[in-house]
Design a protein around this motif. Structure first.
Motif, PDB file in Angstrom:
ATOM      1  N   LEU A   1     -53.955  -4.677  29.279  1.00  0.00           N
ATOM      2  CA  LEU A   1     -54.866  -4.896  28.169  1.00  0.00           C
ATOM      3  C   LEU A   1     -54.071  -4.921  26.872  1.00  0.00           C
ATOM      4  O   LEU A   1     -52.905  -4.530  26.848  1.00  0.00           O
ATOM      5  N   PRO A   2     -54.669  -5.398  25.777  1.00  0.00           N
ATOM      6  CA  PRO A   2     -53.927  -5.508  24.527  1.00  0.00           C
ATOM      7  C   PRO A   2     -53.355  -4.165  24.070  1.00  0.00           C
ATOM      8  O   PRO A   2     -53.977  -3.111  24.232  1.00  0.00           O
ATOM      9  N   GLU A   3     -52.186  -4.226  23.469  1.00  0.00           N
ATOM     10  CA  GLU A   3     -51.477  -3.018  23.026  1.00  0.00           C
ATOM     11  C   GLU A   3     -52.315  -2.202  22.052  1.00  0.00           C
ATOM     12  O   GLU A   3     -52.252  -0.969  22.054  1.00  0.00           O
ATOM     13  N   ARG A   4     -53.141  -2.854  21.241  1.00  0.00           N
ATOM     14  CA  ARG A   4     -53.930  -2.127  20.246  1.00  0.00           C
ATOM     15  C   ARG A   4     -54.943  -1.180  20.895  1.00  0.00           C
ATOM     16  O   ARG A   4     -55.370  -0.201  20.274  1.00  0.00           O
ATOM     17  N   HIS A   5     -55.317  -1.474  22.147  1.00  0.00           N
ATOM     18  CA  HIS A   5     -56.283  -0.611  22.830  1.00  0.00           C
ATOM     19  C   HIS A   5     -55.624   0.524  23.602  1.00  0.00           C
ATOM     20  O   HIS A   5     -56.244   1.565  23.817  1.00  0.00           O
TER      21      HIS A   5
END
Length: 464
Positions: free
Chosen positions: A230-234
């Motif tokens: 999943l995206p790094e920001r999450h």
């Protein structure tokens, strides 16, 4: 509303002009039929929410949803894997009668279709004037088959047609109705557009587009299923919180922080539930919207995930693909403001095939007669509900398995495909909910009933 959501809104409204243009004025007034949102997580276990005992991360929005409605403790899925479980959910039939009883793949994309004549929840609600939509994973047919979402009662579809394709979090394409939506930015294993954010964006647009109509939204996300990318920001806020064993990748993508990824995915889903509730409130339809939250089967051990680290099965025996409690007992939360008394905990024993008749009761629609499901609507109203004589499951992988729950008794039959190795175990869930002690030898009369039911509870599609 951001640019991406504006674009999504334009696509959705263009794809279904009749849905956006025709407004049922009665539906927005007092006493209107309720909107229904069924949120289905993918491979989320009984213990994966903090309101069900999770202690390594929190799910405040789902906890709040439970405290505002009913939290079920004895709810079962349709099967221990995706396709048959979802078939049971949509048709009200257990896997001894349902058309789809296993994950049967179709090349190059899709799964075994349901027959064209199949009656689904969506068809019933569509015929009753509901706007019907699904965003997320389908897994019950292949593109162009008689069993695409649009042919099974859904006015609108966005997401994965194929559950095998749904293993990949950054897909090169998804589907909007019968049209492929390409994501060239995800080619060559690039991680640019995360499917879950696309799925949620279209779900929210569907709600906005139909806020003045009675609508049914089947929101079938693919978290926390592998792949666990999943995206790094999450994920960044969870990295370093847990001990990790990096997953090098195989069919699924590489993940250096699988524990962090799992916690991040469930937490992200919880946050989306909160955003949906805020959206409903902003549209002034929150008090007339039923939200149901469930999972399609028990927790997985794929893509580097370790379900035992998080006690994802709630301490019950088994995980995904098992017919022990950990593979099929999962959360069910139902919230209906001003209708369902908050703070309820129900020990009613039910399963996915009960969802169809329950939703029919909620929507004042007549349910089919020839289904296995029994409505638990009375439970939502704090009243006594008709109990099942028994619940039945069969699983067509791993030597083929069957299970029956009859009152406090649970029978699990293993190696059905090999009569010489077939074995039936019996558990008394009233004193042994974790299925540690096989009491088949000391309960011959119960065993006779169970063995008979293993034959009579099903029809067609030989299990041998």
């Amino acid at each position: 509303m951001g640019n991406k959501e504006l674009i999504a809104a334009g696509i959705l409204l263009g794809a279904m002009p009749a849905m956006a243009a025709k407004v049922d004025k009665k539906a927005s007034g007092k006493g209107a039929r309720p909107n229904i949102i069924f949120i289905l997580a993918d491979d989320l276990g009984y213990g994966d929410l903090s309101c069900y005992g999770q202690q390594r991360y929190t799910t405040p929005n789902l906890d709040r949803l439970a405290s505002n409605g009913v939290r079920f403790t004895n709810h079962y899925t349709g099967s221990s894997v995706s396709a048959p479980s979802r078939c049971a959910l949509l048709t009200g039939m257990h896997t001894g009668h349902a058309a789809v009883r296993g994950n049967e793949e179709v090349d190059p994309e899709g799964q075994q279709p349901m027959p064209a004549t199949t009656v689904t929840i969506a068809k019933l609600l569509q015929q009753a004037g509901y706007r019907t939509g699904i965003t997320g994973k389908w897994g019950l047919g292949y593109p162009g088959s008689v069993s695409t979402p649009n042919k099974m009662g859904f006015d609108y579809f966005f997401g994965y047609n194929c559950q095998r394709e749904a293993h990949f979090a950054f897909p090169e394409h998804l589907w909007e109705n019968d049209r492929r939506v390409e994501y060239p930015e995800n080619r060559n294993a690039a991680h640019e557009t995360w499917s879950q954010e696309e799925i949620m964006s279209h779900a929210k647009t569907f709600i906005r587009s139909n806020s003045r109509n009675p609508f049914f939204l089947y929101l079938s996300v693919t978290v926390p299923h592998a792949e666990m990318v999943l995206p790094e920001r999450h994920i960044k806020d969870f990295v370093g919180k847990y001990p990790e064993k990096p997953f090098p990748g195989n069919h699924y993508g590489r993940q250096d922080y699988p524990h962090a990824a799992y916690a991040a995915m469930v937490t992200w889903l919880d946050g989306q539930v909160g955003e949906l509730q805020s959206l409903l409130k902003s549209l002034n339809i929150d008090s007339n919207t039923v939200i149901m939250f469930a999972s399609d089967n028990g927790p997985h051990a794929e893509g580097g995930n370790d379900p035992y680290f998080f006690n994802s099965n709630g301490g019950y025996r088994g995980i995904k693909r098992d017919l022990y409690e950990g593979g099929i007992r999962t959360p069910l939360i139902v919230s209906w403001p001003k209708k369902v008394k908050p703070g309820q905990v129900s020990h009613h024993v039910g399963a996915f095939w009960d969802i169809m008749p329950t939703i029919c009761d909620i929507a004042s629609v007549k349910a089919p007669q020839n289904i296995d499901g029994v409505s638990f609507y009375p439970t939502l109203m704090g009243k006594k509900v008709q109990e099942h004589e028994y619940l039945y499951w069969e699983f067509h992988e791993m030597g083929k398995r069957q299970a029956i729950r009859m009152g406090k008794w649970k029978a699990v039959r293993l190696n059905v495909a090999n009569p010489e190795k077939t074995k039936t175990e019996l558990y008394d869930l009233s004193v042994d909910p974790y299925e540690k002690s096989d009491v088949s030898a000391t309960n011959p009369e119960i065993m006779k009933k169970m063995e008979l039911l293993f034959t009579t509870a099903r029809t067609g599609k030989a299990l041998k």
